[in-house]
Design a protein around this motif. Structure first.
Motif, PDB file in Angstrom:
ATOM      1  N   ALA A   6       7.766   6.322 -19.113  1.00 60.88           N
ATOM      2  CA  ALA A   6       7.313   7.762 -18.276  1.00 60.88           C
ATOM      3  C   ALA A   6       8.358   8.649 -19.049  1.00 60.88           C
ATOM      4  O   ALA A   6       8.530   9.546 -18.394  1.00 60.88           O
ATOM      5  CB  ALA A   6       8.369   6.725 -17.074  1.00 60.88           C
ATOM      6  N   GLY A   7       9.507   8.578 -20.247  1.00 59.65           N
ATOM      7  CA  GLY A   7       9.090   9.931 -21.068  1.00 59.65           C
ATOM      8  C   GLY A   7      10.766   9.725 -20.575  1.00 59.65           C
ATOM      9  O   GLY A   7      11.438  10.808 -21.190  1.00 59.65           O
ATOM     10  N   GLN A   8      11.459   8.743 -20.087  1.00 62.09           N
ATOM     11  CA  GLN A   8      12.847   9.143 -19.283  1.00 62.09           C
ATOM     12  C   GLN A   8      13.801   8.167 -19.472  1.00 62.09           C
ATOM     13  O   GLN A   8      14.794   6.997 -18.693  1.00 62.09           O
ATOM     14  CB  GLN A   8      12.557   9.818 -17.474  1.00 62.09           C
ATOM     15  N   PRO A   9      13.950   6.950 -21.431  1.00 53.16           N
ATOM     16  CA  PRO A   9      14.791   6.527 -21.002  1.00 53.16           C
ATOM     17  C   PRO A   9      15.930   6.642 -21.331  1.00 53.16           C
ATOM     18  O   PRO A   9      16.570   5.518 -21.396  1.00 53.16           O
ATOM     19  CB  PRO A   9      14.421   6.373 -22.796  1.00 53.16           C
ATOM     20  N   ARG A  10      16.474   8.040 -20.369  1.00 58.45           N
ATOM     21  CA  ARG A  10      18.365   7.983 -20.588  1.00 58.45           C
ATOM     22  C   ARG A  10      18.351   9.337 -19.497  1.00 58.45           C
ATOM     23  O   ARG A  10      17.469  10.191 -19.435  1.00 58.45           O
ATOM     24  CB  ARG A  10      18.854   8.258 -21.694  1.00 58.45           C
ATOM     25  N   PHE A  11      19.059   9.081 -18.756  1.00 54.14           N
ATOM     26  CA  PHE A  11      19.442  10.872 -18.494  1.00 54.14           C
ATOM     27  C   PHE A  11      19.749  11.718 -18.991  1.00 54.14           C
ATOM     28  O   PHE A  11      20.135  11.676 -20.347  1.00 54.14           O
ATOM     29  CB  PHE A  11      21.033  10.164 -16.983  1.00 54.14           C
ATOM     30  N   PRO A  12      19.236  13.113 -18.643  1.00 54.70           N
ATOM     31  CA  PRO A  12      19.629  13.902 -19.238  1.00 54.70           C
ATOM     32  C   PRO A  12      21.212  14.697 -19.475  1.00 54.70           C
ATOM     33  O   PRO A  12      22.277  14.466 -18.073  1.00 54.70           O
ATOM     34  CB  PRO A  12      18.799  15.406 -18.039  1.00 54.70           C
TER      35      PRO A  12
ATOM     36  N   GLY B  85       0.339  -1.333  -0.168  1.00 58.36           N
ATOM     37  CA  GLY B  85      -0.152   0.263   0.034  1.00 58.36           C
ATOM     38  C   GLY B  85       0.241   1.535  -0.239  1.00 58.36           C
ATOM     39  O   GLY B  85       0.023   2.803   0.141  1.00 58.36           O
ATOM     40  N   ALA B  86       2.073   0.991  -0.442  1.00 58.41           N
ATOM     41  CA  ALA B  86       3.059   2.521  -0.122  1.00 58.41           C
ATOM     42  C   ALA B  86       2.657   3.048  -1.716  1.00 58.41           C
ATOM     43  O   ALA B  86       2.751   3.971  -1.615  1.00 58.41           O
ATOM     44  CB  ALA B  86       4.206   2.108   0.283  1.00 58.41           C
ATOM     45  N   LEU B  87       2.474   2.128  -2.449  1.00 61.65           N
ATOM     46  CA  LEU B  87       2.378   2.499  -3.652  1.00 61.65           C
ATOM     47  C   LEU B  87       1.682   2.357  -4.719  1.00 61.65           C
ATOM     48  O   LEU B  87       1.092   1.483  -4.117  1.00 61.65           O
ATOM     49  CB  LEU B  87       3.638   2.293  -4.323  1.00 61.65           C
ATOM     50  N   ALA B  88       0.939   3.355  -5.689  1.00 64.82           N
ATOM     51  CA  ALA B  88       0.059   2.321  -6.598  1.00 64.82           C
ATOM     52  C   ALA B  88       0.375   2.752  -7.561  1.00 64.82           C
ATOM     53  O   ALA B  88       1.027   3.458  -8.008  1.00 64.82           O
ATOM     54  CB  ALA B  88      -1.709   3.214  -6.101  1.00 64.82           C
ATOM     55  N   LEU B  89      -0.345   1.791  -8.107  1.00 65.39           N
ATOM     56  CA  LEU B  89       0.408   1.391 -10.174  1.00 65.39           C
ATOM     57  C   LEU B  89      -0.097   2.878 -10.947  1.00 65.39           C
ATOM     58  O   LEU B  89       0.850   3.813 -11.714  1.00 65.39           O
ATOM     59  CB  LEU B  89      -0.437   0.017 -10.740  1.00 65.39           C
ATOM     60  N   ASP B  90      -1.337   3.096 -10.623  1.00 65.69           N
ATOM     61  CA  ASP B  90      -2.053   4.188 -11.458  1.00 65.69           C
ATOM     62  C   ASP B  90      -1.986   5.936 -10.986  1.00 65.69           C
ATOM     63  O   ASP B  90      -2.687   6.834 -11.593  1.00 65.69           O
ATOM     64  CB  ASP B  90      -3.333   3.697 -11.461  1.00 65.69           C
ATOM     65  N   GLU B  91      -1.374   5.802  -9.905  1.00 65.33           N
ATOM     66  CA  GLU B  91      -1.547   6.833  -8.854  1.00 65.33           C
ATOM     67  C   GLU B  91      -0.403   8.130  -9.079  1.00 65.33           C
ATOM     68  O   GLU B  91       0.783   7.150  -9.378  1.00 65.33           O
ATOM     69  CB  GLU B  91      -1.357   7.746  -7.587  1.00 65.33           C
ATOM     70  N   PRO B  92      -0.337   8.706  -9.802  1.00 66.91           N
ATOM     71  CA  PRO B  92       0.590  10.098 -10.095  1.00 66.91           C
ATOM     72  C   PRO B  92       2.247   9.562  -9.129  1.00 66.91           C
ATOM     73  O   PRO B  92       1.990   9.754  -8.015  1.00 66.91           O
ATOM     74  CB  PRO B  92       0.888  11.107  -9.585  1.00 66.91           C
ATOM     75  N   ILE B  93       3.569   8.897  -9.064  1.00 67.63           N
ATOM     76  CA  ILE B  93       4.221   9.040  -8.200  1.00 67.63           C
ATOM     77  C   ILE B  93       5.181  10.630  -7.712  1.00 67.63           C
ATOM     78  O   ILE B  93       5.185  10.874  -6.310  1.00 67.63           O
ATOM     79  CB  ILE B  93       5.413   8.371  -8.770  1.00 67.63           C
TER      80      ILE B  93
ATOM     81  N   PRO C 173       4.701  11.826 -20.763  1.00 68.87           N
ATOM     82  CA  PRO C 173       4.379  10.089 -20.665  1.00 68.87           C
ATOM     83  C   PRO C 173       3.307   9.489 -21.310  1.00 68.87           C
ATOM     84  O   PRO C 173       2.186  10.144 -20.878  1.00 68.87           O
ATOM     85  CB  PRO C 173       4.593  10.618 -18.945  1.00 68.87           C
ATOM     86  N   GLY C 174       3.069   8.473 -21.064  1.00 68.19           N
ATOM     87  CA  GLY C 174       2.526   7.145 -21.518  1.00 68.19           C
ATOM     88  C   GLY C 174       2.375   7.197 -23.527  1.00 68.19           C
ATOM     89  O   GLY C 174       1.405   6.203 -23.591  1.00 68.19           O
ATOM     90  N   THR C 175       3.096   8.638 -24.040  1.00 73.36           N
ATOM     91  CA  THR C 175       2.341   8.532 -25.495  1.00 73.36           C
ATOM     92  C   THR C 175       3.612   7.771 -26.373  1.00 73.36           C
ATOM     93  O   THR C 175       3.363   7.700 -27.438  1.00 73.36           O
ATOM     94  CB  THR C 175       2.419   9.867 -25.547  1.00 73.36           C
TER      95      THR C 175
ATOM     96  N   GLY D 237       5.662  18.338 -17.083  1.00 74.22           N
ATOM     97  CA  GLY D 237       5.405  17.267 -17.919  1.00 74.22           C
ATOM     98  C   GLY D 237       5.631  15.962 -16.898  1.00 74.22           C
ATOM     99  O   GLY D 237       5.243  15.253 -17.838  1.00 74.22           O
ATOM    100  N   LYS D 238       5.610  16.438 -15.695  1.00 78.58           N
ATOM    101  CA  LYS D 238       5.996  14.519 -14.860  1.00 78.58           C
ATOM    102  C   LYS D 238       4.554  14.415 -14.000  1.00 78.58           C
ATOM    103  O   LYS D 238       4.900  13.436 -13.426  1.00 78.58           O
ATOM    104  CB  LYS D 238       7.364  14.793 -14.529  1.00 78.58           C
ATOM    105  N   GLU D 239       4.217  16.122 -13.842  1.00 78.61           N
ATOM    106  CA  GLU D 239       2.827  15.946 -12.108  1.00 78.61           C
ATOM    107  C   GLU D 239       2.319  14.358 -12.275  1.00 78.61           C
ATOM    108  O   GLU D 239       1.988  14.739 -11.767  1.00 78.61           O
ATOM    109  CB  GLU D 239       2.348  16.939 -12.799  1.00 78.61           C
ATOM    110  N   ARG D 240       1.191  14.085 -13.491  1.00 81.73           N
ATOM    111  CA  ARG D 240       0.997  12.550 -13.513  1.00 81.73           C
ATOM    112  C   ARG D 240       1.222  11.584 -14.098  1.00 81.73           C
ATOM    113  O   ARG D 240       0.549  10.423 -14.040  1.00 81.73           O
ATOM    114  CB  ARG D 240      -0.601  13.087 -14.849  1.00 81.73           C
ATOM    115  N   THR D 241       2.715  11.370 -13.997  1.00 80.50           N
ATOM    116  CA  THR D 241       3.376  10.086 -14.370  1.00 80.50           C
ATOM    117  C   THR D 241       3.566   8.680 -13.547  1.00 80.50           C
ATOM    118  O   THR D 241       3.262   9.119 -12.291  1.00 80.50           O
ATOM    119  CB  THR D 241       5.165  10.100 -14.479  1.00 80.50           C
ATOM    120  N   THR D 242       2.727   8.327 -13.370  1.00 80.47           N
ATOM    121  CA  THR D 242       2.718   7.056 -13.035  1.00 80.47           C
ATOM    122  C   THR D 242       3.607   5.826 -13.085  1.00 80.47           C
ATOM    123  O   THR D 242       4.188   5.463 -13.406  1.00 80.47           O
ATOM    124  CB  THR D 242       1.430   6.126 -13.201  1.00 80.47           C
TER     125      THR D 242
END
Length: 364
Positions: free
Chosen positions: A117-123, A84-92, A150-152, A103-108
């Motif tokens: 999640a749109g971060q496939p590599r370090f910036p 219950g510490a995390l949920a799959l579909d709530e924003p982290i 994220p998600g697209t 740009g990341k407010e809704r990333t789950t």
């Protein structure tokens, strides 16, 4: 160099193929394990575990399989979901406040675990960081905007996967990826696998070596692996500091037998994975989550929450040639772990000997 170990009746071709790979010079050090019906039916070792060729590869030799590590990061994240510490579909960002930049407010968490999640590599801002600067790398992900909404889109989060999960765990559960893996996941699954090898097991760890000096330059996934520098540098990855650190996307150290045993129990309704996660999350783990063109792989594939899946197998591989899979068609599991960093031709030939097809296994 002769292949050592055993292959039960009906599996002699696996030994023959591994010996052929050795004789052809395609393999010089590796371990192969096959499990079926709750027991190991193949356990083969070839070559040396160290660069100096003084330690033979043994049944308990540990090796770093690069992205095969990610499957165990997924399990650790899902253990926190179970609690219950995390949920799959709530924003982290609801718990990891620093992550919620525009740009990341809704990333789950689901988007993280399925590489959307749109971060496939370090910036680029992380280019000067040491790969063992865990805090700095995590903070670079906090500050960076995603490469896509994220998600697209889809692209394996080659080096960032573990740091993203670790950041969420620290914020939501007050623990780290390494702590939760070692305290909960590893004992529950009976794994001989380590994020941070203990002192008394360091002598079991195999040295990684390139098959060719230019191997890193030939990788399709290289653009996603360049930041931070050093993750493909064997001088770094063979160091004690690296082996005792946690770089979740790549540096699990494990044995062929333990990995194959884990995959052999992956789908079992009475097995340890279902026991760890419960029926609902176990189903989520194994279900196809997204199918699309993965930019990092350069091919179309289907991801579950932690594996690549098709009609014949549930699998994961790592850059350099290591791979493991559960055969949905034949009811066996296999792990091919190597320290000779090259392509997946070797694992693919072992798969053919078992009647399997490793067209896509997750190569970075």
């Amino acid at each position: 160099m002769d292949v050592e170990g055993f292959a039960e009746d009906g599996y002699g071709q696996v030994r023959q193929v591994l010996q052929q790979l050795v004789d052809e010079g395609l393999e010089t050090w590796a371990g192969v394990s096959v499990w079926r019906d709750g027991r190991e039916v193949v356990r083969l070792n070839a070559g040396w575990a160290d660069a100096g060729r003084s330690r033979p590869w043994r049944d308990d030799t540990l090796v770093m399989p690069y992205s095969l590590s990610k499957s165990f990061v997924t399990l650790t994240a899902l253990a926190a979901v179970r609690d219950g510490a995390l949920a799959l579909d709530e924003p982290i960002a609801a718990c990891w406040k620093a992550y919620g930049v525009p740009g990341k407010e809704r990333t789950t968490l689901r988007q993280v675990l399925t590489h959307r999640a749109g971060q496939p590599r370090f910036p680029a801002a992380a280019a000067a960081l040491d790969p063992l600067d865990d805090t700095g790398l995590r903070q670079s992900l906090e500050r960076a905007a995603p490469e896509y909404v994220p998600g697209t889109a889809l692209g394996e989060h080659a080096l960032t996967y573990g740091h993203l999960v670790d950041g969420a765990l620290r914020a939501a559960a007050g623990t780290t990826l390494g702590e939760l893996f070692h305290e909960v996941v590893r004992p529950a699954l009976g794994l001989d696998a380590w994020f941070g090898v203990p002192d008394d097991s360091l002598e079991r760890v195999a040295d990684l070596e390139y098959a060719r000096p230019d191997w890193p330059e030939q990788l399709h996934a290289r653009p996603w692996l360049e930041i931070p520098g050093g993750v493909l540098d064997t001088a770094r990855t063979n160091s004690r500091a690296w082996r005792q650190s946690v770089f979740g996307a790549t540096n699990l150290q494990t044995t062929a037998s333990s990995t194959a045993e884990f995959f052999s129990r992956l789908t079992s309704e009475g097995g340890p994975v279902r026991g760890l996660l419960g029926p609902e999350l176990h189903g989520e783990l194994l279900a196809a989550q997204v199918t699309g063109f993965d930019e990092v792989f350069g091919t179309r594939l289907t991801w579950t929450l932690g594996f690549v899946r098709d009609k014949g197998k549930i699998a994961k591989g790592g850059i350099g040639g290591s791979a493991a899979w559960w055969s949905l068609r034949h009811g066996h599991a296999c792990a091919y772990l190597t320290r000779r960093l090259d392509d997946h031709v070797r694992a693919a030939r072992i798969a053919v000997a078992l009647g399997d097809d490793l067209t896509v296994v997750g190569e970075d």
